[in-house]
Write a protein that holds these residues in place. Structure first.
Motif, short mmCIF file in Angstrom:
data_model
loop_
_atom_site.label_atom_id
_atom_site.label_comp_id
_atom_site.label_asym_id
_atom_site.label_seq_id
_atom_site.Cartn_x
_atom_site.Cartn_y
_atom_site.Cartn_z
N LYS A 70 35.89 75.17 17.22
CA LYS A 70 35.39 75.97 16.09
C LYS A 70 35.47 75.17 14.79
O LYS A 70 34.52 75.17 13.98
N ALA A 71 36.60 74.47 14.59
CA ALA A 71 36.76 73.68 13.36
C ALA A 71 35.76 72.52 13.33
O ALA A 71 35.20 72.19 12.27
N TYR A 77 42.52 75.88 15.53
CA TYR A 77 41.60 75.76 14.39
C TYR A 77 42.33 75.22 13.16
O TYR A 77 41.86 74.31 12.48
N GLY A 95 39.81 76.88 19.35
CA GLY A 95 39.98 76.77 17.90
C GLY A 95 39.61 75.39 17.38
O GLY A 95 39.02 75.25 16.29
N TYR A 96 39.94 74.36 18.16
CA TYR A 96 39.57 72.97 17.84
C TYR A 96 38.05 72.83 17.75
O TYR A 96 37.51 72.27 16.79
N LYS A 114 41.41 71.73 11.44
CA LYS A 114 40.88 71.82 10.07
C LYS A 114 41.72 70.97 9.11
O LYS A 114 41.18 70.32 8.22
N GLU A 161 32.23 73.81 12.42
CA GLU A 161 32.08 74.12 10.99
C GLU A 161 31.69 72.89 10.18
O GLU A 161 31.07 73.01 9.12
N GLU A 165 43.50 80.53 16.42
CA GLU A 165 43.76 80.21 15.01
C GLU A 165 44.60 78.95 14.89
O GLU A 165 44.39 78.12 14.00
#
Length: 341
Positions: free
Chosen positions: A208-209, A173, A205-206, A177, A212, A170
């Motif tokens: 994942k952002a 991310y 997390g990086y 984000k 997106e 998280e």
């Protein structure tokens, strides 16, 4: 003058050591007259109880061992603060050991603490790769010996014990984000802890952002640095590779280094390159510009770990299920980032 012992007091009165101990603890089994005499003699001769001996008799030291990888890392300092705060509330002392990122020193420290110096242990391990199996065995032996254990931050998943972890996916991310939301499209990562599992979670997390926003992951934007790395040279390669508009740095001291290097190369922070670091220490607040940080709430991590450990020590309930507490992070926005128009 040598320290007065229970044995010497017992010899003076011609009684057993256990009788002296009971008298000093105001036991009903000892007559009031003898208790008064023994207490008066102890006070007169400045008797101080041997805490270790008492602990061994009671099989309870009221002491917690805390093993951290780096005493200079503000996050671990905050964890220690939290552990000590909670331990003091519950009448426990702490023994603090820093392994200085050395697996060998961590092994030696665990062997020492295994000797019975503490009732329980709070550990953030430096083990990585093939060392996990070695540590699994050693920690398993500690648990078999009856040692209570809480792993925090850098944990070994396969060890059956309580754990307190930061939500590092998280965190990575959230930072990425924020960069993307403020129009920083080319985001790099400087990773000073490349072999740590927490760095991989932050990079997860990086990614994942980026996914997106349909931005392809570029492995060349991940810069691993350690004590042997020339960070100036590594950043030169990064900045020459392509236009970078943001850098996420996975600890505080390295984040400040990165900012200074970037500025000396003529970039403005945050107009040209925005920077976010990890761990909200004093350093990040007072550099110029002040630095946007991911706070891992180290003090709360320490308090939580101590609560879980002391609860298990005092309940002595082997059937109590192990818990994993996940601590959320916060993004503290300061001057090293800003929205891009």
């Amino acid at each position: 003058m040598s320290k007065l012992t229970l044995k010497q007091i017992a010899a003076h009165f011609g009684v057993a050591v256990s009788t002296v101990s009971k008298a000093l603890h105001d036991s009903y089994e000892i007559s009031e007259s003898l208790k008064s005499q023994i207490k008066a003699y102890a006070i007169e001769h400045n008797y101080r109880p041997n805490r270790l001996a008492i602990s061994l008799l009671n099989k309870n030291t009221k002491t917690i061992g805390v093993v951290i990888p780096n005493i200079l890392n503000y996050f671990f300092v905050q964890v220690l603060f939290g552990v000590e705060k909670e331990a003091n509330k519950k009448g426990y002392s702490i023994i603090t050991c820093s392994t200085n990122e050395s697996f060998e020193k961590e092994e030696q420290t665990l062997e020492f603490l295994r000797s019975g110096a503490v009732d329980g242990l709070i550990l953030s391990t430096v083990a990585k790769g093939g060392q996990y199996k070695v540590h699994q065995k050693l920690l398993g032996q500690l648990l078999e010996d009856g040692m209570q254990l809480v792993l925090f931050d850098r944990v070994i998943e396969d060890v059956a014990c309580d754990k307190v972890v930061v939500d590092d996916v998280e965190a990575g991310y959230k930072a990425t984000k924020y960069f993307l939301d403020t129009q920083c499209q080319s985001v790099a990562v400087v990773n000073p802890i490349p072999e740590s599992n927490i760095s991989q979670l932050r990079i997860e997390g990086y990614k994942k952002a980026l996914a997106e926003r349909d931005i392809l992951f570029d492995p060349k934007l991940i810069v691993d640095v350690d004590k042997q790395t020339d960070i100036d040279l590594s950043l030169s390669f990064l900045l020459n590779y392509k236009t970078i508009t943001a850098i996420m740095v996975l600890d505080e001291i390295t984040a400040v280094q990165v900012m200074q290097i970037v500025r000396t190369r003529g970039y403005h922070v945050p107009n040209d390159i925005a920077i976010i670091g990890f761990t909200n220490g004093q350093l990040s607040k007072y550099v110029t510009p002040s630095m946007t940080m991911i706070s891992q709430h180290g003090s709360y991590v320490g308090e939580t770990a101590a609560k879980v450990l002391i609860d298990r020590i005092e309940r002595k309930d082997g059937k109590m299920p192990f818990k994993t507490k996940i601590i959320k992070t916060s993004l503290l926005v300061r001057e090293s980032t800003k929205p891009r128009l």
